[in-house]
Design a protein around this motif. Structure first.
Motif, mmCIF file in Angstrom:
data_model
loop_
_atom_site.group_PDB
_atom_site.id
_atom_site.type_symbol
_atom_site.label_atom_id
_atom_site.label_comp_id
_atom_site.label_asym_id
_atom_site.label_seq_id
_atom_site.Cartn_x
_atom_site.Cartn_y
_atom_site.Cartn_z
ATOM 1 N N MET A 1 0.831 -1.172 0.000
ATOM 2 C CA MET A 1 0.000 0.000 0.000
ATOM 3 C C MET A 1 0.881 1.242 0.000
ATOM 4 N N ASN A 2 0.654 2.140 -0.918
ATOM 5 C CA ASN A 2 1.384 3.405 -0.965
ATOM 6 C C ASN A 2 0.671 4.442 -0.120
ATOM 7 N N VAL A 3 1.444 5.179 0.634
ATOM 8 C CA VAL A 3 0.888 6.222 1.490
ATOM 9 C C VAL A 3 1.369 7.568 0.972
ATOM 10 N N LEU A 4 0.429 8.494 0.830
ATOM 11 C CA LEU A 4 0.770 9.847 0.406
ATOM 12 C C LEU A 4 1.169 10.632 1.644
ATOM 13 N N LYS A 5 2.378 11.136 1.663
ATOM 14 C CA LYS A 5 2.888 11.815 2.844
ATOM 15 C C LYS A 5 2.667 13.325 2.756
ATOM 16 N N GLN A 6 2.645 13.941 3.931
ATOM 17 C CA GLN A 6 2.510 15.387 4.004
ATOM 18 C C GLN A 6 3.684 16.025 3.282
ATOM 19 N N GLY A 7 3.406 17.060 2.486
ATOM 20 C CA GLY A 7 4.458 17.749 1.748
ATOM 21 C C GLY A 7 4.533 17.337 0.296
ATOM 22 N N LEU A 10 0.292 16.274 -4.146
ATOM 23 C CA LEU A 10 -1.131 15.952 -4.107
ATOM 24 C C LEU A 10 -1.737 15.987 -2.704
ATOM 25 N N SER A 11 -0.902 16.085 -1.678
ATOM 26 C CA SER A 11 -1.391 16.040 -0.298
ATOM 27 C C SER A 11 -2.476 17.072 0.003
ATOM 28 N N PRO A 12 -2.266 18.364 -0.285
ATOM 29 C CA PRO A 12 -3.302 19.350 0.062
ATOM 30 C C PRO A 12 -4.625 19.097 -0.656
ATOM 31 N N ASN A 16 -8.055 18.162 1.332
ATOM 32 C CA ASN A 16 -9.251 18.996 1.205
ATOM 33 C C ASN A 16 -10.455 18.196 0.735
ATOM 34 N N LEU A 17 -10.241 17.288 -0.196
ATOM 35 C CA LEU A 17 -11.350 16.450 -0.668
ATOM 36 C C LEU A 17 -11.883 15.551 0.456
ATOM 37 N N ALA A 18 -10.974 14.965 1.209
ATOM 38 C CA ALA A 18 -11.390 14.095 2.319
ATOM 39 C C ALA A 18 -12.113 14.902 3.393
ATOM 40 N N LEU A 19 -11.576 16.077 3.733
ATOM 41 C CA LEU A 19 -12.198 16.908 4.759
ATOM 42 C C LEU A 19 -13.574 17.410 4.316
ATOM 43 N N GLN A 20 -13.715 17.687 3.041
ATOM 44 C CA GLN A 20 -15.021 18.101 2.519
ATOM 45 C C GLN A 20 -16.042 16.975 2.676
ATOM 46 N N GLU A 21 -15.630 15.759 2.405
ATOM 47 C CA GLU A 21 -16.527 14.609 2.587
ATOM 48 C C GLU A 21 -16.921 14.448 4.052
ATOM 49 N N VAL A 22 -15.957 14.661 4.947
ATOM 50 C CA VAL A 22 -16.236 14.546 6.380
ATOM 51 C C VAL A 22 -17.264 15.602 6.791
ATOM 52 N N THR A 23 -17.039 16.861 6.414
ATOM 53 C CA THR A 23 -17.964 17.920 6.821
ATOM 54 C C THR A 23 -19.340 17.741 6.190
ATOM 55 N N GLN A 24 -19.413 17.285 4.951
ATOM 56 C CA GLN A 24 -20.708 17.046 4.317
ATOM 57 C C GLN A 24 -21.446 15.914 5.030
ATOM 58 N N TYR A 45 -13.031 25.686 8.267
ATOM 59 C CA TYR A 45 -12.168 26.619 7.547
ATOM 60 C C TYR A 45 -10.776 26.009 7.521
ATOM 61 N N VAL A 46 -10.279 25.760 6.339
ATOM 62 C CA VAL A 46 -8.994 25.098 6.112
ATOM 63 C C VAL A 46 -9.009 23.764 6.870
ATOM 64 N N ASP A 47 -8.211 23.619 7.933
ATOM 65 C CA ASP A 47 -8.228 22.355 8.678
ATOM 66 C C ASP A 47 -8.813 22.518 10.073
#
Length: 98
Positions: A1-7, A10-12, A16-24, A45-47
């Motif tokens: 499994m590949n993990v996308l790391k901070q920095g 594609l991380s931001p 943002n897409l994941a956080l949008q799903e959470v808030t929705q 707002y942001v994170d």
């Protein structure tokens, strides 16, 4: 499994897409306050996320729901940075007995 790391580039976007799903998803939880015709239980707002409820129990339930939803996207709450604030409006007109 590949993990996308901070920095990574594609991380931001993915965060943002994941956080949008959470808030929705949180918006679908029946709770919060009514302002006009809108039922509000989350601001983001942001994170930063603010959960809104009529009482402490409702906010705790929202927090548990948010954690469960976020976990599905691989997101976790940093307990050291988590703050709670309870604001209530009480009737300020009290009758004083003499």
């Amino acid at each position: 499994m590949n993990v996308l790391k901070q920095g990574e580039p594609l991380s931001p976007l993915l965060f943002n897409l994941a956080l949008q799903e959470v808030t929705q998803s949180i918006k679908m939880v029946p709770s919060g306050i009514k302002i006009g015709k809108e039922q509000l239980n989350v601001f983001a707002y942001v994170d930063d996320i603010a959960l809104i409820g009529k009482n402490e129990i409702q906010i705790r339930k929202l927090f548990v729901a948010m954690e469960n939803i976020a976990r599905k996207f691989g997101l976790h709450t940093n307990q050291e940075k988590t703050k709670y604030m309870i604001v209530e409006r009480k009737n300020s007109l009290k009758k004083n007995k003499i």
